[in-house]
Each structure stands twice: as structure tokens, then as C-alpha cells.
Design an enzyme around this catalytic site. Structure first.
Site, PDB file in Angstrom:
ATOM      1  N   HIS A 208       0.503  46.131  57.829  1.00 38.40           N
ATOM      2  CA  HIS A 208       0.220  45.716  59.215  1.00 38.40           C
ATOM      3  C   HIS A 208      -0.994  46.465  59.780  1.00 38.40           C
ATOM      4  O   HIS A 208      -0.985  46.898  60.926  1.00 38.40           O
ATOM      5  CB  HIS A 208       1.462  45.928  60.096  1.00 38.40           C
ATOM      6  CG  HIS A 208       2.608  45.031  59.714  1.00 38.40           C
ATOM      7  ND1 HIS A 208       2.677  43.728  60.126  1.00 38.40           N
ATOM      8  CD2 HIS A 208       3.700  45.248  58.935  1.00 38.40           C
ATOM      9  CE1 HIS A 208       3.795  43.178  59.632  1.00 38.40           C
ATOM     10  NE2 HIS A 208       4.413  44.076  58.902  1.00 38.40           N
TER      11      HIS A 208
ATOM     12  N   ASP B 148       6.914  49.130  57.526  1.00 35.65           N
ATOM     13  CA  ASP B 148       7.626  47.903  57.152  1.00 35.65           C
ATOM     14  C   ASP B 148       6.730  46.980  56.328  1.00 35.65           C
ATOM     15  O   ASP B 148       5.508  47.020  56.439  1.00 35.65           O
ATOM     16  CB  ASP B 148       8.128  47.162  58.399  1.00 35.65           C
ATOM     17  CG  ASP B 148       7.016  46.869  59.375  1.00 35.65           C
ATOM     18  OD1 ASP B 148       6.103  47.729  59.530  1.00 35.65           O
ATOM     19  OD2 ASP B 148       7.023  45.790  59.999  1.00 35.65           O
ATOM     20  N   GLU B 149       7.359  46.153  55.533  1.00 35.05           N
ATOM     21  CA  GLU B 149       6.705  45.041  54.842  1.00 35.05           C
ATOM     22  C   GLU B 149       5.422  45.434  54.110  1.00 35.05           C
ATOM     23  O   GLU B 149       4.402  44.750  54.216  1.00 35.05           O
ATOM     24  CB  GLU B 149       6.420  43.902  55.845  1.00 35.05           C
ATOM     25  CG  GLU B 149       7.695  43.359  56.489  1.00 35.05           C
ATOM     26  CD  GLU B 149       7.450  42.215  57.457  1.00 35.05           C
ATOM     27  OE1 GLU B 149       8.246  41.258  57.429  1.00 35.05           O
ATOM     28  OE2 GLU B 149       6.479  42.274  58.246  1.00 35.05           O
ATOM     29  N   VAL B 150       5.470  46.531  53.368  1.00 38.02           N
ATOM     30  CA  VAL B 150       4.332  46.864  52.507  1.00 38.02           C
ATOM     31  C   VAL B 150       4.408  45.920  51.309  1.00 38.02           C
ATOM     32  O   VAL B 150       5.435  45.830  50.651  1.00 38.02           O
ATOM     33  CB  VAL B 150       4.401  48.334  52.035  1.00 38.02           C
ATOM     34  CG1 VAL B 150       3.190  48.664  51.172  1.00 38.02           C
ATOM     35  CG2 VAL B 150       4.482  49.270  53.242  1.00 38.02           C
TER      36      VAL B 150
END
Lengths: 561, 561
Positions: A270, A336-338
């Protein structure tokens, strides 16, 4: 007052309602409350004594006198004028409000770690008009004043304010230490008023953490004086930024209302937007097809093996963190969400193999958390860091979980402190359909364009969530609280109130009062009443249900039978 | 401009965007539009000629000059100031707006049956600043002026207004004659401002029918001078009513904006509230368990065999209908969800047997429609009357269908005129969960508390609906149009804008432009632009998506890929 037996509550409400006045409806529900049937009036100019100080008294009086409402939707149909207290009988006024703070505030009062501030209070209003508050901390005083302001309604004939429930005796304290909202100012830009109105509304709900998701791949609205290129290239437009003075305004506004601002700069995922000013730091900026490399467009993650990353983050954090630490105990490092596929596009990594990536990520997190700790702040991370990528993190770190009950069980079993934003209950952007557009064959495949976390989290669903369900006592103690998430891919200032309220109020009560049994029948009339306080104070909350369901004896009529 | 081939549109948009100015984005899409690349400015005081008259010119200019917006969310990131037209170069202003009305208005212009008013127009703006409108009717002129007002954006430096798309040539006309919103002021009371703001917003969308669902079992907010007990007993509270003067205000406000007000008094179901003033007319008022007798609490239907019903309805209609007929061609008699079980509770019927009930219902409808026709109005009914109860109705009657494609196919096959409010696409209250409360075992049974018509109708789903799908040409002609339904069990003034917009805009374009192919990719940037016009004009529309997806070249980036 809280009972799992709805039939008992039904008859109790019924007996109250035969009195034909609105019951006292404090939200969130106090730990203990007893009320009477005497009428008391209030006007400005009552005598206030307080052996401490904060802005709470002025705000409470302002809410009572200038932002109140005539409760026609709480009285029986067409009976308001006939049954509200008469203006022509002698009135007993609240004459005194005596506030006693029994403890001394410290810097921890204003930027506590979970558990470091005592928010408990007692509130007594006797029949003769003497009101008194005691609390250990000034934060407890703020909570008491909020409760006090919810005692009074406006009279239909004008600027007269009354309660019909004196005497009132309340003792109260929160169940959870971390009661927050995640406010995403990166996907959509929010004006200052929007953030401040939300802070106000949170204070009405006795919530105490505003987590500002400050940056993401879509925009970088935060001005960093040491790195002005970040917002100059990465904001959506000139003026759509938060200056250091804006940030300080938000921080002070929140702290003055007993709410701790927690800032998140999401890393290493992100982070795409930084490519516009520092392309050398970012892997896979705006890669397509984006579905292969990230959760939503545009893609972009911090490169994990690039020597320029550390000096950049040093500069960024040395600028930002000292401006946060006067107001916050925590800094949220994201995580988050790597997307490991993305690292195939990073020439310094060149693979999606976790055997290569995880050690690099471990090094990244170790260094980054050290930066945070150096400024006296405690790091927060999203749960993927320990749970999905197996990164070792300090036991001081607070982990924000969003993937559900199993994740919380396993993290707390490992001894980690967690807060919950379980997406099945507390993701407020869910269930309103896709914000992406579809074309060609996808039009048929993805019809009717539902989003990934449908259904919509109605307040009843929000309210049904127990963050400590199925945990051992030891694990339960590690659940510090939770946050409602208002991700802003499809939300901006025009509709944020409707998205948050009254749904975040439902969670506010879960976190303050831990209403076992989750009795919608008991909660609905109180929440409907509280919603009208929010509306009167300028917060455009959605309804709980229609006036038919909120009026007097009908308060239990809107039950599925 | 409308093409089913989204790749073609993608490259067309791309080539526009390389010019770095927002494309002209008229909503709903005109039948034919050509635009150039010249800049024109506009300020108040331009010369206007018009061989007719209406308030449209003043409103359009007011929207351009006083309710406009700086389109930072349409330019590329951070490029607004660099790429918007320069204030320091010579400016060509719009000097003339010449309006020619080629036909004569009649009373039918202002209260047309479907097809009785010509809403077509042409709009030309040449490069030298001469604008001209031609239209057959003053309603067509209103539509043209709305389009004209959408040509101009505000400059970032202040009160300067420009288009970069001159010359503009538009010819336009609607696909459907009935383009409406159902506004339910009975479940929740709406203040006048709320109704008028919605009428304004409808006019921006070139919609032309506001169907006001005026009464239901929950409340009777309409003042009937001949029967004042109806609102005196049946409104929610004093002041929460519409006086004859309020009604006239709404009617005139709507008609002045090219919108016909259609009032519904729902009969014989959804009539319970009348029991409070006329118990002898109503069967099964507030019966429990309500699930056995009606769709939602409180139950109550007109008795079908009770001699006092006819004189009552005569009085009611003789009072109301003459106040409607100056502004409306239609009166909606309701007719949905008549529950036959309820008639077991009606002593004059005493059975749920349809062999007994249907003939009584036929008599009821015949008489009631005769009352409506007598005042020169055309009756409307909900589809259950002919489709579910097999009642014979006149071919003049317009049937409002809500149960889906099959219902429309069968009604039009029988030669009936219909409008559609297909709940699978156009019920705007759906998908946000229950407004009823649950207790006991129902808490588990009905978890997660979804409503009957979930999912939420995202604008993409609203937009995907084709009211004439799978019909023969003859049947298709009988589909006059449709209405978006905003039932208000869980909606009031605080959130009505968010509920309606931009979703009703999506339906507005379906009804005006009939965009075959339903290309979200083409529609999204235009709708996102139009949404900003609505916001600037005070309508708190939800977003189409985040600014990342609306800015310049990114206008096609937010596609599922």
C-alpha cells in the site's frame, strides 16, 4: 439493566412506557444505572465546581441547550404535547454540578497505552437538582459529562430542557481499553471538518481511538516538511493535503475529547504512490493486470532489498514521529496485503519465493519497529505480518486483526496483544457492491457486482459480534478492543456519517458495555434515541428504523414474530 | 458516443484525456453529441432571448455561477492549475443564449399522460460564444437548460466558469416517457426541504415523475380538510403533516421543473392507520403475530364488505382528487400486498377464501377507479391487482410492476400499460439488512440479519437493468418507463440523498438514453462527473468510486482486470 432475557425486558419496557414518557436511554449502556420518575429541568448558568479542568462541561452544556431535539419520535403517536412535562407547574432545576476528580492526570492520561487511563465515573442526580460526578481521571469526567448530556430532551414549546427520570444513579466503566474507528483519508480525501465531526461523534459514543490510515497507494495527503515531494507529487490535488498544523489541530481536537489519534503510514505494501516522487523505492508501481500483483489498483510496494529505503524511512520517521509522540502512545506501521508476486518485479529481489522474501521482510520490520520504539511509541501492525508471513515481532506490538475469530485465537494463544476489526462484522464499507467497473465477459461473470465482503454489516450484525468469543480468560485479556473500519474506496465526506453511524455506535456499545446476549430488543430503542442526539448534534446518522418503531409503546412492536 | 464496444471507448477516452482537460460529461447521455476543443467562458448577464417562459434559465445560470465546483477530481493528479484554461489569455465568452420553442404549451404539457409531452431539444454552442436551444415544449427547454448547465466548470482561481469542449452540438430526447422516483413519506416523515431537494435532483437527472407514497399503515401525514381526524389521529406527531398548502407547494415546485407529482393513497392494503380514527373501516388493525396477516407491522386493510367504506372513500376522494388534477394526469390507488388471511378477521367477510374475496375486491376496485376517472385522472395500481388477484381493470390503467421480468412480460402480453420498479434492480432500500429486531431463537435463525431483497443495488446493478428485455416490439411499447423505489422503513431525511444518488441517476440514464450494452466503463467517468455537480448543488450523493478512479488518465484504471 442488561439481561439476556428479552421477555423480561419487554415487560420492563412496557411498564416504563405506561408512564408515557421516554425512558432514559444512555448509549452506550452504563455498567449500572438506576432511575426514578421525577422531572428536573436544566438551563445554562448552573453552578459548576470542578477540582480539575477540561472542555467537557462547556461542550455538554452546549449540546444540552443548543443541539438538542424535541423527542416526538419517542413519545406515543400524537401524545407529545399532552404527556411531556408541563411548563406551567413549578419547576425543579438542576442547580449544581459538582465534579470531583479523585486522581491526578499525567501525560499517560492523554496518550495512554491500553489500560493506562481509568475512564470510570459515577454520576448522581438527586431529586432536588444536585448533580455530582466523580472520576479518577479527567477522561472519566469527560465520559460522565457525555452521559449527563444524554439525560435531557428539549420541550416542544421552545428552549426548555428536562429529564423525567430523576433521581439518576450511574456507575460506569468500559469493558475494553481500545475502542476505535479506522478512518481512511488516503483513498478519498476528507476535509478537516469531516474528521473533526467524526471525532465529536466518537466522543458521544465514548470511543477513544481514531486510527487515521493516512497514506496508501492511491494518494499521499500528508505533508512531510523534510520530504515535501511526497505530497507535491502524491496528493490528489493542491490543497487536498494535511499540513503539520492541520495534523496538530486534529491531534489536539481528539485528545481534548479523550480520543487518542493513531497515525498509520502503511508499509511495505500500500505504498505505490511514493513511486511518483521516489521511483527507486517502489516495486511494481501501477503494474497491470493489477489483479496479479495487488489487491486493488494502483499496485506498488516498498522494495525490500534496496539500500535507499532505509535512509528514506529514517528521514520520514524522524520528521513525523516526534510530531506524533506528544499525542499518541502508538504508531501504526501497516503491514497488510503484502503481495509476494510483486517482488518478482523488484530487480533487487527478483522472485516471489517466500524463502527469499521472508528474511528480507523480517529485516525490514525489525528496523522499522526500532525506529518507532526509538521515539517512545509502540508499533502496531496488521495481522498478516506475524500470522501469514511468519515474521517475529515484539510482544509490545499491538496487532490489528481483520481476518476473523481464528486469527485472534491463534495470535492471542501466542501471547500477542490484539485489537479486532473482524471484516465479517466490523468492515463498514462492505455490502454496497463493487467500486470497480466491469466490461466484456466480466459483466456476466461478476453480475450482480457484489463486493468481496458482502453482506452489508447492519447494526444488528455489528452488535452481535463478541471480540472475545471462544477465548480462554488469558487470551481474552490480550484482546485490547477493536476498531470499525471505514475504508474509503467508495466513501467520502458526503456519506461518511451514514456509513459510520449508528453502526459504529453498536460496536461502541460492544466495546464499552460488552452486552452479553446481544439483545436487539433492548438495544434498539436506546440506539434509536441516541441516534436522535447524534442528528441534533449535526451527525447525519442513518436510522435504526422508522418512527413507527420508536414511538412509545411501539418500541417493541418492530420485532420479527 | 454510446457503443457496446468498451475497447473502442477506452481508446476514445484515452485520446480525449491526452488533451488533459475533462471531457464533456453530460448525464444522462444525449441521443447525439459532438464536441470540440475550444474554450468558452460564461458569466451572468449574457443576453437571453426566449419566445416562451419558465424558470429554467434562472436556475441554470444559478447552478453554473453559484453552485459549481472546481474539478480537481477530473484533472490528472496535481495538474489542475497547470492545465485548466488560463485566466490571462483573451477569453471568448458566451454572449447569447437564444431559446426557440417551436410548439405551443397546453395543459397537457404540465400534466401529461405518457407520451403527451415532447421533451426533445437541440442545443448548439458555437466557438464564438453563441448558444441556441430549440425545443417543441417548455419541458424540452428545461431539459436543454439542464444540459447547458452541465457544460461549465468553475476555475480554481475563483468565480470564473468555462467549458473546454466548444463547439457543442447536441440533439436529444428521452427513450421512456415515465422516469420516476417513488418517495415514501409515510413510513418516515420527510420535511418539505427533503422533498424539494429530491425534486431538484430529479430535474438534474431529467426525470419527470415523483410518485409520493403518501399514506401507509404506519402513518397518515396528509391533511384532508374534510376528514381532519385522519391526520389528527394518524400522523406521527403534530407538525409532521402536509397541509393543503404544503401539497400545493410540492405540486407547483415539481411541475415548474418538468416533473409530474403522482400521489398514492394505498388501498385496500397498507391502510391500517385509518383504524385510529375510523375503526369500523379497517380489518385486522395491528393483528399479531403480524407475520400471519401482513408484510410488516402494523397490519390493517380496508374491509371489503362494509357499507361505510364507500361513503368514506367518496368523501376522501372528493376532497383530495380535485386538488391533484390540476397538476397530475394520474392518481395511484395502490393495491399491493393485500393479505387474504386478514379477511378471516373481517366479520363482514370472515374467510380467507379467494372465491369469496376476489369478487368483493373486484367491486372495490371498480368503484374506486370510477372515482378516480370521474375527476379526469387515470388510475394507477400495483401489479398484484391484475396479476395475483385476477382483478379485471381498464386498459387505461397504468400498472406498476415490482416483481420482475416475467410479470412485465405477462402484463404487457395482456395489453396493459406498465411501469417497472423491478425489485431485483430498482428497490433502493434493499441490501442494508433488516429493520426488524430479532430475539430468542430467531437471533440464530435470521443471522446475519439480511433483508428480503438483498443484495444492495449498487449503481452498476441498477444500470444493468433493461426494462424492455425479452419483450416483443408490441409489448415493449407498453412499458412506459419505471420508478426507483425508496421505501422508507429505514430511511429518513438524514440519508435519503445517499440512498437515491447516484443510483437513481443510473436508472435515470437507463430511462432517458436506454444505453444498450450497459457499458460501465463508459458510464462511470460521466457519472462520477455528474455526481460532483449534484454535490455542488447540495445533494449529498454517494460516490461512484474514489478520486483515484476519476482523475484524468485514471478514468479507465479502476476496471476489474
Amino acid at each position: 439493566m442488561v439481561s439476556p432475557n428479552h421477555r423480561g425486558i419487554f415487560s420492563m419496557l412496557l411498564s416504563f412506557w405506561l408512564l408515557a414518557s421516554p425512558v432514559l436511554a444512555i448509549w452506550p449502556q452504563p455498567s449500572s444505572i438506576s432511575t426514578g420518575e421525577s422531572t428536573l429541568w436544566i438551563k445554562s448558568g448552573l453552578s459548576v465546581s470542578y477540582n480539575g479542568k477540561n472542555g467537557g462541561v462547556g461542550r455538554a452544556m452546549n449540546n444540552i441547550i443548543h443541539k438538542n431535539f424535541v423527542p416526538w419520535m419517542l413519545y406515543n403517536r400524537m401524545e407529545l404535547e399532552a404527556t411531556e412535562p408541563s411548563l406551567f407547574k413549578p419547576k425543579t432545576y438542576i442547580t449544581h454540578l459538582d465534579i470531583t476528580q479523585t486522581g491526578k492526570d499525567s501525560s499517560k492520561t492523554f496518550k495512554p497505552l491500553a489500560g493506562e487511563v481509568d475512564e470510570s465515573y459515577t454520576l448522581n442526580v438527586d431529586k432536588r437538582g444536585k448533580a455530582s460526578i466523580t472520576a479518577v481521571s479527567s477522561t472519566g469526567v469527560l465520559r460522565a459529562l457525555e452521559t449527563f448530556s444524554q439525560l435531557f430532551y428539549q420541550h416542544s414549546k421552545g428552549a426548555y430542557f428536562y429529564t423525567t427520570s430523576a433521581p439518576v444513579k450511574i456507575t460506569d466503566k468500559p469493558e475494553y481499553d481500545h475502542r476505535g474507528i479506522l478512518f481512511d483519508v488516503s483513498r478519498s480525501f476528507f476535509p478537516m471538518e469531516s474528521i473533526m465531526r467524526t471525532i465529536d461523534a466518537m466522543s458521544y459514543n465514548k470511543m477513544n481511538r481514531i486510527h487515521i490510515h493516512m497514506t496508501d497507494s492511491q494518494s499521499w495527503p500528508l505533508e512531510i516538511p523534510a520530504l515535501p515531494e511526497l505530497h507535491e507529487k502524491g496528493a490528489y490535488a493542491r490543497g487536498k493535503t494535511y499540513s503539520p498544523s492541520d495534523l496538530a489541530t486534529i491531534q489536539r481536537y481528539a485528545v481534548n475529547r479523550g480520543i487518542q489519534p493513531i497515525i498509520e503510514i502503511d508499509t511495505p505494501g500500500h505504498f505505490g504512490i511514493v513511486a511518483l516522487s521516489h521511483p527507486e523505492l517502489v516495486a511494481g508501481w501501477d503494474s497491470t493486470p493489477w489483479t496479479s500483483y495487488c489487491a486493488e489498483p494502483p499496485c506498488g510496494q516498498i522494495r525490500l532489498n534496496e539500500p535507499k529505503v532505509d535512509p528514506f524511512l529514517d528521514t520520514l520517521m524522524e520528521d513525523l514521529l516526534p510530531r506524533l509522540s506528544p499525542y499518541s502512545a502508538y504508531f501504526h506501521t501497516g503491514g497488510d496485503e503484502v503481495n509476494f508476486n510483486m517482488y518478482s518485479l523488484d530487480p533487487s529481489v527478483g522472485t516471489n519465493d517466500s524463502a527469499v522474501i521472508v528474511p528480507l521482510l523480517q529485516k525490514f520490520i525489525d528496523k522499522h519497529h526500532a525506529r518507532v520504539r526509538k521515539t517512545g511509541l509502540v508499533p502496531m501492525v496488521w495481522e498478516e505480518i506475524p500470522a501469514d508471513y511468519n515474521i517475529t515481532i515484539g510482544k509490545d506490538v499491538v496487532i490489528q486483526s481483520w481476518l476473523g475469530d481464528e486469527a485472534i485465537a491463534s495470535l492471542t494463544a501466542d501471547g500477542h496483544k490484539v485489537i479486532t476489526s473482524n471484516y465479517n462484522y466490523w468492515y463498514l464499507d462492505c455490502g454496497r457492491g463493487q467500486w470497480l467497473n466491469f466490461a466484456g465477459a466480466d459483466l456476466e461473470t461478476y453480475y450482480p457486482f457484489g463486493d468481496w465482503c458482502t453482506p452489508y454489516k447492519n447494526w444488528r450484525l455489528v452488535y452481535s459480534y463478541d471480540p472475545r468469543a471462544n477465548l480462554t480468560a488469558k487470551q481474552a485479556k490480550l484482546v485490547l478492543g477493536g476498531e470499525l473500519a471505514a475504508w474509503s474506496e467508495s466513501i467520502d465526506d458526503a456519506t461518511i456519517d451514514d456509513i459510520l453511524w449508528p453502526r459504529a455506535s453498536a460496536a461502541g456499545e460492544v466495546l464499552w458495555s460488552s452486552p452479553k446476549g446481544r439483545a436487539q430488543i433492548e438495544a434498539a430503542p436506546r440506539l434509536a434515541t441516541f441516534r436522535e442526539f447524534m442528528i441534533a448534534r449535526g451527525v447525519k446518522s442513518a436510522t435504526v428504523h422508522m418512527p413507527y418503531c420508536t414511538q412509545g409503546l411501539n418500541q417493541t412492536a418492530c420485532q420479527y414474530l
